[in-house]
Design a protein around this motif. Structure first.
Motif, mmCIF file in Angstrom:
data_model
loop_
_atom_site.group_PDB
_atom_site.id
_atom_site.type_symbol
_atom_site.label_atom_id
_atom_site.label_comp_id
_atom_site.label_asym_id
_atom_site.label_seq_id
_atom_site.Cartn_x
_atom_site.Cartn_y
_atom_site.Cartn_z
ATOM 1 N N VAL A 25 0.862 -1.173 0.000
ATOM 2 C CA VAL A 25 0.000 0.000 0.000
ATOM 3 C C VAL A 25 0.902 1.228 0.000
ATOM 4 N N ARG A 26 0.364 2.335 -0.438
ATOM 5 C CA ARG A 26 1.172 3.548 -0.450
ATOM 6 C C ARG A 26 0.330 4.750 -0.021
ATOM 7 N N GLN A 27 1.022 5.788 0.411
ATOM 8 C CA GLN A 27 0.351 7.004 0.825
ATOM 9 C C GLN A 27 1.091 8.204 0.244
ATOM 10 N N PRO A 28 0.545 8.791 -0.819
ATOM 11 C CA PRO A 28 1.153 10.003 -1.375
ATOM 12 C C PRO A 28 1.028 11.153 -0.381
ATOM 13 N N GLY A 85 -1.698 -3.881 -4.355
ATOM 14 C CA GLY A 85 -1.792 -5.267 -4.770
ATOM 15 C C GLY A 85 -1.276 -6.184 -3.692
ATOM 16 N N ALA A 86 -1.396 -7.496 -3.952
ATOM 17 C CA ALA A 86 -0.985 -8.475 -2.960
ATOM 18 C C ALA A 86 -0.609 -9.792 -3.621
ATOM 19 N N TYR A 145 -2.870 -10.355 -6.924
ATOM 20 C CA TYR A 145 -4.055 -9.517 -7.059
ATOM 21 C C TYR A 145 -3.572 -8.070 -7.164
ATOM 22 N N TYR A 146 -4.174 -7.318 -8.071
ATOM 23 C CA TYR A 146 -3.712 -5.948 -8.287
ATOM 24 C C TYR A 146 -4.882 -4.969 -8.322
ATOM 25 N N SER A 193 -1.534 -2.383 -14.805
ATOM 26 C CA SER A 193 -0.678 -2.408 -15.997
ATOM 27 C C SER A 193 0.781 -2.102 -15.682
ATOM 28 N N ARG A 194 1.043 -1.511 -14.513
ATOM 29 C CA ARG A 194 2.415 -1.116 -14.165
ATOM 30 C C ARG A 194 2.988 -1.878 -12.974
#
Length: 119
Positions: free
Chosen positions: A39-42, A51-52, A60-61, A67-68
């Motif tokens: 997970v990310r936090q901008p 994803g995982a 899983y995305y 796509s990236r």
């Protein structure tokens, strides 16, 4: 107690591929029935699930990043890895790895690592 630790470069140039590794201790990434996620936090925004990879190796995305994004694992090292291609400054964020019993709901999370995309 499960512990997760992110590692990787803190600075990535635009158009390059961001690669981060999560090292897990206190539990195996092949243990039924857990998922191992990124997970990310901008800056100034909320958490974004990316994803995982499941205990089985299935991936899983997030549709918006599929796509990236590529998530893989090394079971011999009890690690899993995130690769995000064609990065832009909008990918600047704190990136976390986590364990999930239900996709999208973490029960353990790493401390996070700052990644900045800049030339």
């Amino acid at each position: 107690q499960v512990q997760l630790q992110e590692s990787g470069p803190g600075l990535v140039k635009p158009s390059q591929t961001l690669s981060l590794t999560c090292t897990v201790s206190g539990g195996s990434i092949t243990t039924n029935y857990y998922y191992w996620s990124w997970v990310r936090q901008p800056p100034g925004k909320g958490l974004e699930w990316m994803g995982a990879i499941a205990y089985s190796g299935s991936t899983y995305y997030s549709p918006s990043l599929k796509s990236r994004t590529s998530i893989s694992r090394d079971t011999s090292k009890n690690q899993f890895t995130l690769q995000l291609s064609s990065v832009t400054p909008e990918d600047t964020a704190v990136y976390y790895c986590a364990r999930e019993r239900i996709l999208g709901t973490a029960d353990y999370r790493g401390q996070g690592t700052q990644v900045t995309v800049s030339s």
